[in-house]
Design a protein around this motif. Sequence first.
Motif, PDB file in Angstrom:
ATOM      1  N   LYS A  78      43.672  36.829  40.241  1.00 56.14           N
ATOM      2  CA  LYS A  78      44.333  36.021  39.645  1.00 56.14           C
ATOM      3  C   LYS A  78      42.917  35.030  39.181  1.00 56.14           C
ATOM      4  N   PRO A  79      43.379  34.470  37.968  1.00 52.90           N
ATOM      5  CA  PRO A  79      42.411  33.681  37.410  1.00 52.90           C
ATOM      6  C   PRO A  79      41.419  32.805  38.227  1.00 52.90           C
ATOM      7  N   ILE A  80      40.316  32.658  38.181  1.00 54.84           N
ATOM      8  CA  ILE A  80      39.432  31.795  38.909  1.00 54.84           C
ATOM      9  C   ILE A  80      38.511  30.786  38.184  1.00 54.84           C
ATOM     10  N   PHE A  81      38.576  29.583  38.518  1.00 53.13           N
ATOM     11  CA  PHE A  81      38.113  28.600  37.704  1.00 53.13           C
ATOM     12  C   PHE A  81      36.856  27.804  38.438  1.00 53.13           C
ATOM     13  N   TYR A  82      35.911  27.515  37.784  1.00 58.65           N
ATOM     14  CA  TYR A  82      34.709  26.947  38.199  1.00 58.65           C
ATOM     15  C   TYR A  82      34.466  25.495  37.245  1.00 58.65           C
ATOM     16  N   ASN A  83      34.318  24.415  37.919  1.00 58.22           N
ATOM     17  CA  ASN A  83      33.897  23.280  37.167  1.00 58.22           C
ATOM     18  C   ASN A  83      32.813  22.621  37.740  1.00 58.22           C
ATOM     19  N   ILE A  84      31.732  22.246  37.018  1.00 60.88           N
ATOM     20  CA  ILE A  84      30.847  21.452  37.109  1.00 60.88           C
ATOM     21  C   ILE A  84      30.833  20.249  36.451  1.00 60.88           C
ATOM     22  N   GLU A  93      51.958  30.001  26.255  1.00 61.09           N
ATOM     23  CA  GLU A  93      50.848  29.215  26.814  1.00 61.09           C
ATOM     24  C   GLU A  93      51.532  28.604  28.154  1.00 61.09           C
ATOM     25  N   ALA A  94      50.944  28.487  29.073  1.00 61.84           N
ATOM     26  CA  ALA A  94      51.385  27.901  30.399  1.00 61.84           C
ATOM     27  C   ALA A  94      50.741  26.656  30.410  1.00 61.84           C
ATOM     28  N   ASN A 112      50.528  39.008  38.416  1.00 65.29           N
ATOM     29  CA  ASN A 112      49.942  37.711  38.464  1.00 65.29           C
ATOM     30  C   ASN A 112      50.671  37.002  37.311  1.00 65.29           C
ATOM     31  N   PRO A 113      51.150  35.842  37.999  1.00 65.19           N
ATOM     32  CA  PRO A 113      52.087  34.893  36.989  1.00 65.19           C
ATOM     33  C   PRO A 113      51.646  34.616  35.613  1.00 65.19           C
ATOM     34  N   VAL A 114      50.152  34.305  35.549  1.00 68.25           N
ATOM     35  CA  VAL A 114      49.385  33.962  34.462  1.00 68.25           C
ATOM     36  C   VAL A 114      48.205  34.522  34.202  1.00 68.25           C
ATOM     37  N   TYR A 115      47.572  34.335  32.987  1.00 66.92           N
ATOM     38  CA  TYR A 115      46.305  34.975  32.882  1.00 66.92           C
ATOM     39  C   TYR A 115      45.562  34.283  31.597  1.00 66.92           C
ATOM     40  N   VAL A 116      44.298  34.258  31.661  1.00 67.54           N
ATOM     41  CA  VAL A 116      43.428  33.600  30.708  1.00 67.54           C
ATOM     42  C   VAL A 116      43.209  34.541  29.474  1.00 67.54           C
ATOM     43  N   ASP A 117      43.502  34.276  28.235  1.00 64.42           N
ATOM     44  CA  ASP A 117      43.273  35.027  27.059  1.00 64.42           C
ATOM     45  C   ASP A 117      41.775  35.110  26.597  1.00 64.42           C
ATOM     46  N   ALA A 118      41.487  35.494  25.672  1.00 67.52           N
ATOM     47  CA  ALA A 118      40.143  35.586  25.159  1.00 67.52           C
ATOM     48  C   ALA A 118      39.828  34.230  24.637  1.00 67.52           C
ATOM     49  N   HIS A 119      40.538  33.424  24.088  1.00 64.94           N
ATOM     50  CA  HIS A 119      40.398  32.293  23.678  1.00 64.94           C
ATOM     51  C   HIS A 119      40.153  30.989  24.703  1.00 64.94           C
ATOM     52  N   GLY A 120      40.440  31.276  26.041  1.00 66.01           N
ATOM     53  CA  GLY A 120      40.344  30.529  27.108  1.00 66.01           C
ATOM     54  C   GLY A 120      41.788  29.568  27.218  1.00 66.01           C
ATOM     55  N   VAL A 121      42.766  30.135  26.762  1.00 62.80           N
ATOM     56  CA  VAL A 121      44.123  29.889  27.076  1.00 62.80           C
ATOM     57  C   VAL A 121      44.841  30.403  28.280  1.00 62.80           C
ATOM     58  N   MET A 122      45.447  29.718  28.910  1.00 61.51           N
ATOM     59  CA  MET A 122      46.189  30.123  30.154  1.00 61.51           C
ATOM     60  C   MET A 122      47.530  30.577  29.579  1.00 61.51           C
ATOM     61  N   ARG A 123      47.995  31.693  29.756  1.00 60.37           N
ATOM     62  CA  ARG A 123      49.328  32.210  29.240  1.00 60.37           C
ATOM     63  C   ARG A 123      50.162  32.869  30.422  1.00 60.37           C
ATOM     64  N   TRP A 124      51.373  32.862  30.121  1.00 58.65           N
ATOM     65  CA  TRP A 124      52.410  33.358  31.367  1.00 58.65           C
ATOM     66  C   TRP A 124      52.211  34.983  30.805  1.00 58.65           C
ATOM     67  N   TYR A 145      47.999  34.590  49.334  1.00 62.90           N
ATOM     68  CA  TYR A 145      47.942  33.692  48.001  1.00 62.90           C
ATOM     69  C   TYR A 145      48.055  34.597  46.843  1.00 62.90           C
ATOM     70  N   GLN A 146      47.495  35.975  46.760  1.00 55.73           N
ATOM     71  CA  GLN A 146      47.507  36.673  45.926  1.00 55.73           C
ATOM     72  C   GLN A 146      49.218  37.419  45.751  1.00 55.73           C
ATOM     73  N   ASP A 147      49.737  37.371  46.619  1.00 56.55           N
ATOM     74  CA  ASP A 147      51.150  38.069  46.670  1.00 56.55           C
ATOM     75  C   ASP A 147      52.220  36.878  46.377  1.00 56.55           C
ATOM     76  N   ASP A 148      51.829  35.929  46.419  1.00 54.92           N
ATOM     77  CA  ASP A 148      52.859  34.506  46.247  1.00 54.92           C
ATOM     78  C   ASP A 148      52.709  34.267  44.719  1.00 54.92           C
ATOM     79  N   PRO A 149      53.841  34.391  44.013  1.00 52.56           N
ATOM     80  CA  PRO A 149      53.867  34.220  42.673  1.00 52.56           C
ATOM     81  C   PRO A 149      53.698  32.898  42.160  1.00 52.56           C
ATOM     82  N   ASP A 150      54.003  32.025  43.143  1.00 53.22           N
ATOM     83  CA  ASP A 150      53.835  30.587  42.632  1.00 53.22           C
ATOM     84  C   ASP A 150      52.366  29.952  42.969  1.00 53.22           C
ATOM     85  N   VAL A 151      51.463  30.641  43.591  1.00 46.11           N
ATOM     86  CA  VAL A 151      50.179  30.543  43.505  1.00 46.11           C
ATOM     87  C   VAL A 151      49.591  30.997  42.146  1.00 46.11           C
ATOM     88  N   ILE A 152      49.350  30.263  41.002  1.00 48.50           N
ATOM     89  CA  ILE A 152      48.717  30.888  39.866  1.00 48.50           C
ATOM     90  C   ILE A 152      47.417  31.063  39.648  1.00 48.50           C
TER      91      ILE A 152
END
Length: 256
Positions: A229-235, A43-44, A25-37, A187-194
């Motif tokens: 990869k990271p999954i987001f949910y926004n209300i 920081e991404a 996965n090209p990015v991840y979300v750290d324990a503080h909620g920051v997306m990183r490479w 979409y999992q294997d595509d490195p440009d889908v983050i």
Amino acid sequence: MLIFYLLVLGSDACAQKSSNQKQRNPVYVDAHGVMRWTKDKKEAQFFGVNYTVPFAYGYRSHLALGQDLEKAIDQDVYHMARLGFNAFRVHVWDTEISDTTGTLLKNEHLRLFDYLIQKLKERNIKILITPIAFWGPGYPEPDQPTAGFSSRYPKREAVVNETAIRAQERYLEQFFQHVNPYTGLSYQDDPDVIAAEINNEPHHSGPKEETTEYVNRMVAAVRKSGFSKPIFYNISESPRCRCSSPRQHTGGQLSV
């Protein structure tokens, strides 16, 4: 703000597979909620745009003008790169690529979306996908008839109706298992889908436990496809603290 953490348990073999996936996965979300490479922990950061030519009015308007949609995508992506955009996000019009049961339809809209992804990759533009939009493809014109589950269940009902929820689960699993014919990649294997976002501006009201249940079911459907990869949910639209229906939800914001 409500933050939910998803703990996935399984056998050692499953855990090893999950670990291998996350390493890709090209990015991840750290324990503080920051997306990183993943590669260097920096920081991404992204600057980008929504773009919808494969769907809805963008699609119809080009056809009405007699335009070649692939050439239009080529030109638009070229100008995105010239503007310095390095990110793209779209809420996919699920109603144009699904039926009422949530089965993925491999039609012209999905083909053009896959073509767009290939062109974005050529310009090193990263991609965040929101696979559920919840509404029809008409605006600013009247809605066109479609077969999708979003044509049958209004946005507020879609998050509480059990039949609608099962349709979304089926659709999400098939959507994320889909292999782009232009790239040969899921979409999992595509490195440009983050990353992915479950849906666009859902309407939740009522008990927060039922909202949590809905979100967890959607995340589980995506994870079942192999997407790690990271999954987001926004209300961000029309939350309600109280309502008469026992099957409606309170709102919040969360990342998984």
